[in-house]
Write a protein that holds these residues in place. Structure first.
Motif, PDB file in Angstrom:
ATOM      1  N   GLY A   5     -61.811  11.717   9.749  1.00 38.50           N
ATOM      2  CA  GLY A   5     -62.874  10.941   9.134  1.00 38.50           C
ATOM      3  C   GLY A   5     -64.221  11.611   9.281  1.00 38.50           C
ATOM      4  O   GLY A   5     -64.433  12.691   8.769  1.00 38.50           O
TER       5      GLY A   5
ATOM      6  N   THR B 107     -64.293   9.445  13.986  1.00 39.37           N
ATOM      7  CA  THR B 107     -62.898   9.824  14.225  1.00 39.37           C
ATOM      8  C   THR B 107     -62.679  11.325  14.101  1.00 39.37           C
ATOM      9  O   THR B 107     -61.537  11.788  14.137  1.00 39.37           O
ATOM     10  N   GLY B 108     -63.771  12.102  13.957  1.00 39.41           N
ATOM     11  CA  GLY B 108     -63.639  13.559  13.945  1.00 39.41           C
ATOM     12  C   GLY B 108     -63.371  14.120  12.561  1.00 39.41           C
ATOM     13  O   GLY B 108     -63.099  13.389  11.616  1.00 39.41           O
ATOM     14  N   TRP B 109     -63.433  15.448  12.472  1.00 39.89           N
ATOM     15  CA  TRP B 109     -63.464  16.111  11.160  1.00 39.89           C
ATOM     16  C   TRP B 109     -62.150  16.028  10.394  1.00 39.89           C
ATOM     17  O   TRP B 109     -62.146  16.051   9.167  1.00 39.89           O
TER      18      TRP B 109
END
Lengths: 343, 343
Positions: free
Chosen positions: A145, A140-142
């Motif tokens: 997540g 889900t990206g930095w």
């Protein structure tokens, strides 16, 4: 001859291999970043074609079909967009686009069901059912997540040091490592307006970076294995990654009500990405967590570690063109590709 | 008449008050953002002068001195830079620049020793000794810390929802709130390439925002007080903020070896910022944590809540010009300013 082009198109580099139906790899080539979302379409296509041209070399007979493994949103691009660029290579069929997650999975196994866990700059888990992605967890990206990823580790390291400097957190051996990395001198007495000067410099220098560059601090967590703060960060990363894999398993539409921990442990399991494949600390801790979560005995969970997705792209290129890939074909792909890459 | 200009220069708005040596506030004015670092120097100076001109109104006699409370790096600007802009206002003395943290502290007390904890978009704790910042903890920004701040809360909410959507985390009542906020329809069956479509949309929409805009999700955590995930986020925010305050106390050079929890509880304690002053949930939880940490009885820790730093800027303007501020002067500032702002 019916040869196929298989391409592993990553954010910073692209790898292509020419493979025949027996799994024999005939040529290999590399180029720059091949992700249309991060690089722009024209630039990515050029990288795909360049790597493919090198892989083709002088091999006669043209190409029956091509398949590229790519990340995320690239999968939604219509594949005919790629067709034009490949025409000069003598491509007769389509350019199929598949998920890089699937390419990573098939780099470790030729089976059509199993689990993959990738932790590089990002982190994602997937369950593969009948050769398709059935369930994906995290990735889900930095900001949202990517728990347990290289960015996540680096941010935890930086935050632990910021907290240690003003006493919100325990002292840690990570502090001198991070300060040295940023050329900051630690003088525990020097303060300006109540703030330790070393912390003020840390703040200035970190916010000069792009957020995602915090991943540069990730390797430091493995440099001080005896440090309690560093150990706690690794443990939390492993916990998060195990959770991601279990979520991919349990959330799958195929698992039904009978999906037990033992069944999970019996699946082919592929680990990829630098956090899981380099050093081994995190991978071992994830396996330990999975053993606890599934209740299976020691040694029953043995992930296959994969470096990149090029083997899997070759496996997919054959499978998607109706060619069975068994243990022998899979081994031939691995061995002939290793010979090409070694040469 | 020796009147003083006191200015609370914030990132989004600036407040100025004209105060006489007895604490009587004679005029009040506001303008746009007055932080030179975020707004640029000329624009910030213009806002300071505009708010000040409104505060001066027709009051005769000019201005003896001016003091502005500002955030962070602005404190390192040479104060004579501000002088020119204020000349037209009939300023005879200097424009003194002080920390907005100190202005927030003095908005709640006229004592020269105590503690301040601010949690708005950011989060920071400070110990004031002899009217100066002796120790500052956190305030390290959204990537490194600001634990318990509005950004921190909003990010925790978004991450909890991302995790709930793929089963890495427990189901939460925050999910429909966040999805509604972003105009996303939740269909628990709809998946693309193994990923829930609602999660894919969450990813797309969150990365269209600036990172700091995640703070918009912070208020949602208070909308579902019965939700276990929301409660856990509030608890962790309170834990982090209490830790920040205790670190400011314990890290102070003035505390020495005899600094006990009881001594902490006896200090004037000022809470500021929307997370601590609106609703009361987080403030109450922080006080509870501080009671546990200090071992003092219920009711012994009673923070003063402050809205902004304009009262404190007035207190500082008088103090820094050698004028004593006692309970009577402090009350006069509060009351006369409230009358001006109410009017």
């Amino acid at each position: 001859m019916r040869n196929y082009l298989a391409i592993d198109a990553g954010g910073t580099s692209t790898r292509a291999v020419l493979v025949d139906p027996s799994g024999q790899c005939l040529g290999y080539g590399t180029a720059g970043g091949g992700n249309p979302v991060s690089r722009g379409f024209e630039s990515a296509l050029a990288a795909l074609v360049e790597a493919s041209r090198k892989a083709l070399g002088d091999t006669p007979g043209g190409v029956e079909g091509a398949l590229a493994g790519m990340a995320g949103a690239s999968l939604e691009l219509p594949s005919q967009l790629f067709r034009e660029g490949f025409r000069t290579l003598g491509l007769r069929g389509e350019v199929m686009i598949e998920s890089d997650l699937l390419a990573a999975f098939y780099s470790g196994t030729f089976h059509d069901d199993g689990l993959a866990l990738i932790a590089g700059t990002g982190a994602v888990g997937a369950r593969v059912v009948d050769s398709r992605l059935d369930m994906v967890a995290d990735g889900t990206g930095w900001l949202l997540g990517d728990n347990g990823s290289g960015f996540w580790l680096g941010r935890e390291v930086a935050q632990a040091v910021a907290a240690a400097l003003d006493g919100r957190g325990p002292a840690t051996a990570l502090t001198p490592l991070v300060l040295a990395e940023l050329d900051i001198t630690l003088d525990p007495q020097a303060r300006t307006l109540g703030r330790l000067r070393a912390q003020q410099q840390l703040i200035f220098k970190v916010y000069e970076l792009k957020a995602i560059e915090l991943s540069r601090f990730a390797p430091l967590v493995f440099a001080v294995p005896e440090d309690a703060v560093a150990r706690a960060i690794v443990d939390r990363a492993a916990q998060a990654l195990a959770q991601t894999l279990v979520a991919a398993w349990e959330g799958s539409g195929a698992s039904g009500s009978g999906a037990s921990g033992e069944q999970l442990a019996a699946q082919p399991l592929v680990f990829g990405g630098s956090v899981l494949t380099k050093g081994g600390t995190v991978a071992a801790a994830v396996v330990e967590r999975l053993r606890t979560a599934t209740g299976v005995g020691s040694g029953d969970i043995a992930p296959v570690l994969v470096g990149d997705g090029v083997v899997g792209a070759a496996v997919l290129a054959l499978k998607r063109h109706g060619i069975a890939v068994d243990a022998r074909v899979f081994a031939r792909i691995q061995e002939s590709l290793a010979a090409l890459r070694g040469g």
